[in-house]
Design an enzyme around this catalytic site. Structure first.
Site, PDB file in Angstrom:
ATOM      1  CD  GLU A  23      21.288  74.922  35.575  1.00 50.03           C
ATOM      2  OE1 GLU A  23      21.696  74.163  34.691  1.00 50.03           O
ATOM      3  OE2 GLU A  23      20.105  74.955  35.956  1.00 50.03           O
ATOM      4  CG  ASP A  24      19.229  78.958  39.768  1.00 54.98           C
ATOM      5  OD1 ASP A  24      18.970  78.799  38.556  1.00 54.98           O
ATOM      6  OD2 ASP A  24      18.603  78.406  40.683  1.00 54.98           O
ATOM      7  NE  ARG A  75      12.726  83.337  41.897  1.00 50.81           N
ATOM      8  CZ  ARG A  75      13.196  82.275  42.536  1.00 50.81           C
ATOM      9  NH1 ARG A  75      14.431  81.878  42.321  1.00 50.81           N
ATOM     10  NH2 ARG A  75      12.437  81.638  43.400  1.00 50.81           N
ATOM     11  CG  HIS A  82      14.792  78.998  36.679  1.00 54.57           C
ATOM     12  ND1 HIS A  82      14.996  78.303  37.844  1.00 54.57           N
ATOM     13  CD2 HIS A  82      15.082  80.291  36.958  1.00 54.57           C
ATOM     14  CE1 HIS A  82      15.389  79.142  38.797  1.00 54.57           C
ATOM     15  NE2 HIS A  82      15.444  80.350  38.288  1.00 54.57           N
ATOM     16  CG  ASP A  93      16.761  78.217  47.699  1.00 53.60           C
ATOM     17  OD1 ASP A  93      16.390  77.029  47.778  1.00 53.60           O
ATOM     18  OD2 ASP A  93      15.996  79.182  47.809  1.00 53.60           O
ATOM     19  NE  ARG A 117      19.073  80.695  44.918  1.00 54.06           N
ATOM     20  CZ  ARG A 117      19.203  79.792  43.960  1.00 54.06           C
ATOM     21  NH1 ARG A 117      18.184  79.555  43.166  1.00 54.06           N
ATOM     22  NH2 ARG A 117      20.333  79.136  43.796  1.00 54.06           N
ATOM     23  CB  CYS A 168      19.047  74.023  39.526  1.00 58.50           C
ATOM     24  SG  CYS A 168      17.824  72.963  40.199  1.00 58.50           S
TER      25      CYS A 168
HETATM   26  C1  CIR Z   1      14.625  78.876  44.171  1.00 62.96           C
HETATM   27  O1  CIR Z   1      13.410  79.099  44.257  1.00 62.96           O
HETATM   28  O2  CIR Z   1      15.420  79.706  43.760  1.00 62.96           O
HETATM   29  C2  CIR Z   1      15.130  77.523  44.613  1.00 62.96           C
HETATM   30  N1  CIR Z   1      14.367  77.046  45.719  1.00 62.96           N
HETATM   31  C3  CIR Z   1      15.081  76.536  43.469  1.00 62.96           C
HETATM   32  C4  CIR Z   1      15.980  76.887  42.349  1.00 62.96           C
HETATM   33  C5  CIR Z   1      15.960  75.893  41.249  1.00 62.96           C
HETATM   34  N2  CIR Z   1      16.838  76.282  40.220  1.00 62.96           N
HETATM   35  C6  CIR Z   1      16.700  75.929  38.956  1.00 62.96           C
HETATM   36  O3  CIR Z   1      15.721  75.296  38.580  1.00 62.96           O
HETATM   37  N3  CIR Z   1      17.616  76.351  38.097  1.00 62.96           N
END
Ligand code: CIR
Length: 255
Positions: A66-67, A130, A163, A61, A86, A250
């Protein structure tokens, strides 16, 4: 709200091994690379210089950069993603090219950058599955130290959004795109909102980059309403990332 730079990470061949709740099938790697390249081109066309990081096959991922960080008021805040898989995604080194001041979210706090919507004087922080309350409060303290007013928004009972920014985007000039389900939870004056029609919720995760709003394709009513509000839009196909619960925002860190 000027965007000079964006950081992105190429998807790895293992992108289909990331976390997802969507039942949209397995992402196609070649198509994902094409969509990612078009996304980078759209950022460049909007005036951003794009730093492209190599894929990280150990973290499927990791292209959802962005995360991993929150960039506000000239500082880089390293996030602490709420999904264990992650936690090893790192972004410090590339950010050090641009930021001297680093802060970080520490245990027991968890925070995904997708839960943070920087909106002028305010910063909206989602408490989600999260981002826990400890992480949101740490971010709120850092934002307050930087002179911003933090607003915590509990989205844990809102189905369909991973999110906060899965349903909220800041357009600049005190204007927002917001999905209907978030309206009661968020104190934004109705005249500052571009509403999202039922069925077009995924499109709310759009991104203003200088004079353009990047939006996922297939959301014609939202695109029309943004045009009515005098925003130029560029629609992008991000279908392969959507299969992994990812949206437009993201895929990049912007500053
Ligand atoms: C996750 O579940 O963490 C990733 N597959 C997707 C993250 C998407 N991030 C976001 O919308 N900020």
């Amino acid at each position: 709200m000027q965007t000079r730079n964006a950081i992105v990470r190429r998807p790895s061949k293992k992108l289909g091994e990331g976390i997802t709740t969507a039942s949209l099938g397995v992402p196609n790697f070649e198509r994902a690379c094409e969509q990612h390249a078009a996304y980078c081109e759209a950022l460049r066309a909007a005036g951003a210089t794009v730093t492209v990081l190599e894929a990280d096959a150990a973290h499927p991922d990791a292209h959802f950069v962005e995360d991993t960080a929150v960039l506000i008021c000239g500082s880089a805040i390293l996030a602490r993603p709420g999904a264990e898989a992650r936690l090893g995604e790192t972004i410090r080194e590339p950010l050090a090219e641009f930021f001297a001041d680093f802060k970080e979210i520490v245990a027991p706090g968890t925070l995904d950058g997708g839960d943070v919507c920087d909106a002028g004087d305010r910063v909206f922080v989602g408490v989600s599955h999260r981002t826990n309350r400890a992480g949101a409060e740490q971010l709120a303290r850092l934002a307050a130290e930087a002179g911003k007013t933090p607003v915590l928004v509990d989205i844990r009972n809102l189905p369909g959004i991973l999110h906060l920014k899965s349903g909220l985007a800041y357009l600049g000039d005190d204007r927002f795109v917001v999905i209907a389900a978030l309206l009661p939870a968020i104190a934004i004056s109705p005249d500052r909102i571009v509403r999202v029609a039922p069925g077009e919720e995924y499109g709310s995760n759009c991104v203003r980059v200088n004079d353009v709003v990047l939006i996922a394709d297939g959301h014609s009513r939202l695109q029309r309403d943004l045009a009515r509000a005098e925003y130029s839009t560029t629609a992008l196909d991000v279908s392969e990332f959507r299969k992994m619960d990812g949206g437009l925002s993201c895929l990049s860190l912007r500053f």
